[in-house]
Design a protein around this motif. Structure first.
Motif, PDB file in Angstrom:
ATOM      1  N   PRO A 236       0.892  -1.277   0.043  1.00 35.39           N
ATOM      2  CA  PRO A 236       0.123   0.046  -0.014  1.00 35.39           C
ATOM      3  C   PRO A 236       0.855   1.279  -0.104  1.00 35.39           C
ATOM      4  N   ALA A 237       0.465   2.020  -0.698  1.00 40.63           N
ATOM      5  CA  ALA A 237       1.124   3.336  -0.767  1.00 40.63           C
ATOM      6  C   ALA A 237       1.232   4.155   0.651  1.00 40.63           C
ATOM      7  N   ALA A 238       0.373   3.862   1.419  1.00 38.86           N
ATOM      8  CA  ALA A 238       0.274   4.405   2.793  1.00 38.86           C
ATOM      9  C   ALA A 238       1.383   4.084   3.683  1.00 38.86           C
ATOM     10  N   SER A 239       1.950   2.938   3.173  1.00 43.19           N
ATOM     11  CA  SER A 239       3.046   2.031   3.990  1.00 43.19           C
ATOM     12  C   SER A 239       4.441   2.669   3.430  1.00 43.19           C
ATOM     13  N   VAL A 240       4.527   2.451   1.913  1.00 47.81           N
ATOM     14  CA  VAL A 240       5.681   2.806   1.509  1.00 47.81           C
ATOM     15  C   VAL A 240       5.479   3.536   0.359  1.00 47.81           C
ATOM     16  N   ASP A 241       5.719   4.829   0.278  1.00 48.21           N
ATOM     17  CA  ASP A 241       5.608   5.955  -0.837  1.00 48.21           C
ATOM     18  C   ASP A 241       6.162   5.410  -2.096  1.00 48.21           C
ATOM     19  N   PRO A 242       5.269   4.843  -3.018  1.00 49.11           N
ATOM     20  CA  PRO A 242       5.718   4.486  -4.246  1.00 49.11           C
ATOM     21  C   PRO A 242       6.295   5.638  -5.064  1.00 49.11           C
ATOM     22  N   THR A 243       6.077   7.008  -4.980  1.00 48.00           N
ATOM     23  CA  THR A 243       6.775   7.728  -5.744  1.00 48.00           C
ATOM     24  C   THR A 243       8.217   7.927  -5.266  1.00 48.00           C
TER      25      THR A 243
END
Ligand code: PLP
Length: 319
Positions: free
Chosen positions: A164-171
């Motif tokens: 999830p993006a909330a866990s590891v920022d994919p940007t």
């Protein structure tokens, strides 16, 4: 040494595979070395905890493609992870030029990495770590082989969701790839060649090293969130505008992909690559007309000074 002491095999023992390294040059710990000598200590948290960020820019026919965009994304990632580099932006760019020039490669895959490093006192506090910067240039590599690029990649949509993006920022371009790697194994087991992952809500995200586009009713759709903001994705969207192709950056439903006229993936390691099938169902066209037009213009732009920067000190080969 007592006789009972087990013998540790030496890496040169018969039967131990020798690791091969590609040609190229790396800059690590303040000096240039061949790829076979580019090593980080096992205590580096980049290795132990995936505590690192990186970026990849390519060189095509002795020119960087969109160097500015890659350097900007890398510097933003470094800042978001509270890492620091040993030089400023101009110094970074100069080093990338020199790395490629020393490699002598006319078409290169150029990676810049900043790891957390490790704490000199071996504390567990990441603020104590001395960050490490590494850069290297190796021969250009593709996410798809020539046949796959001609007839389209067979994609599988994995059952494992993207982190999830909330866990590891994919940007922040990162090495948290276990979901993608597990997805690749699932794809191979199901007869596919590569994989895309859904998010926890069931929307499509991205794959190992690429962003995804589905062209439906003439509109090129790509996910708006939960993905790396790929430089090739951005390029594809800009080329869509230039060619008068409508695009939509919004949550991408599975039905949009399975009902698409055509689809493609985008990556610095290969550009704009057609998708041939999804979960074993062939798409109507691969490469479709939109994919073909975008791909042609994409490679054409590699000679356009707007996006192409000649590598300083890299002379043309004699051949
Ligand atoms: C997870 C992921 N998504 C997308 C991409 C594509 O990004 P770019 O077009 O900048 O190469 C990459 C590139 O490595 C990636 O690792």
């Amino acid at each position: 040494m007592p006789d009972s002491q087990p013998q540790v095999p030496s890496p040169t023992d018969e039967g131990t595979p020798q690791t091969q390294f590609p040609p190229g040059i790396a800059w690590i710990d303040g000096r240039f070395v061949p790829m076979s000598e580019a090593k980080i200590p096992v205590l580096d948290w980049g290795f132990l905890r995936s505590d690192a960020t990186y970026d990849v820019v390519h060189v095509w026919k002795r020119r960087f493609f969109r160097l500015d965009a890659h350097v900007e994304r890398f510097l933003a990632s470094v800042a978001k992870l509270r890492l620091s580099l040993p030089f400023d932006r101009a110094g970074l760019e100069a080093l990338l030029h020199e790395t490629v020039a020393r490699s002598g490669l006319e078409d290169a895959y150029v990676e810049m990495i900043c790891t957390r490093g490790h704490s000199p006192t071996f504390s567990r506090d990441p603020r104590d770590a001395v960050n490490r910067f590494v850069a290297f240039a190796i021969p250009f590599g593709w996410i798809a082989n020539p046949e796959q690029r001609r007839r389209g990649l067979h994609l599988i949509v994995a059952s494992v969701p993207r982190i999830p993006a909330a866990s590891v920022d994919p940007t922040v371009k990162n090495y948290h790839w276990l979901d993608l790697v597990n997805g690749m194994f699932e794809a191979y087991e199901r007869g596919g060649e590569s994989v895309v992952l859904k998010d926890l809500e069931g929307f499509l995200t991205e794959g190992p090293g690429f962003n995804l586009f589905a062209v439906k009713d003439g509109v090129a759709h790509t996910p708006d969130a939960g993905v790396l903001e790929g430089i090739t994705r951005r390029t594809a969207l800009e080329l869509c505008s230039e060619l008068g192709i409508a695009s939509a950056v919004a949550p991408l439903a599975m039905e949009t992909l399975t009902g698409a006229e055509e689809a493609f993936v985008t990556s610095t390691a290969g550009g704009i690559v057609p998708v041939g099938s999804v979960d074993g169902q062939a798409l109507p066209a691969a490469p479709g007309p939109v994919t073909q037009r975008l791909s042609e213009l994409y490679w054409h732009k590699h000679a356009d000074p707007t996006w192409a920067t000649p590598v300083r000190g890299l002379s043309a080969s004699a051949t």
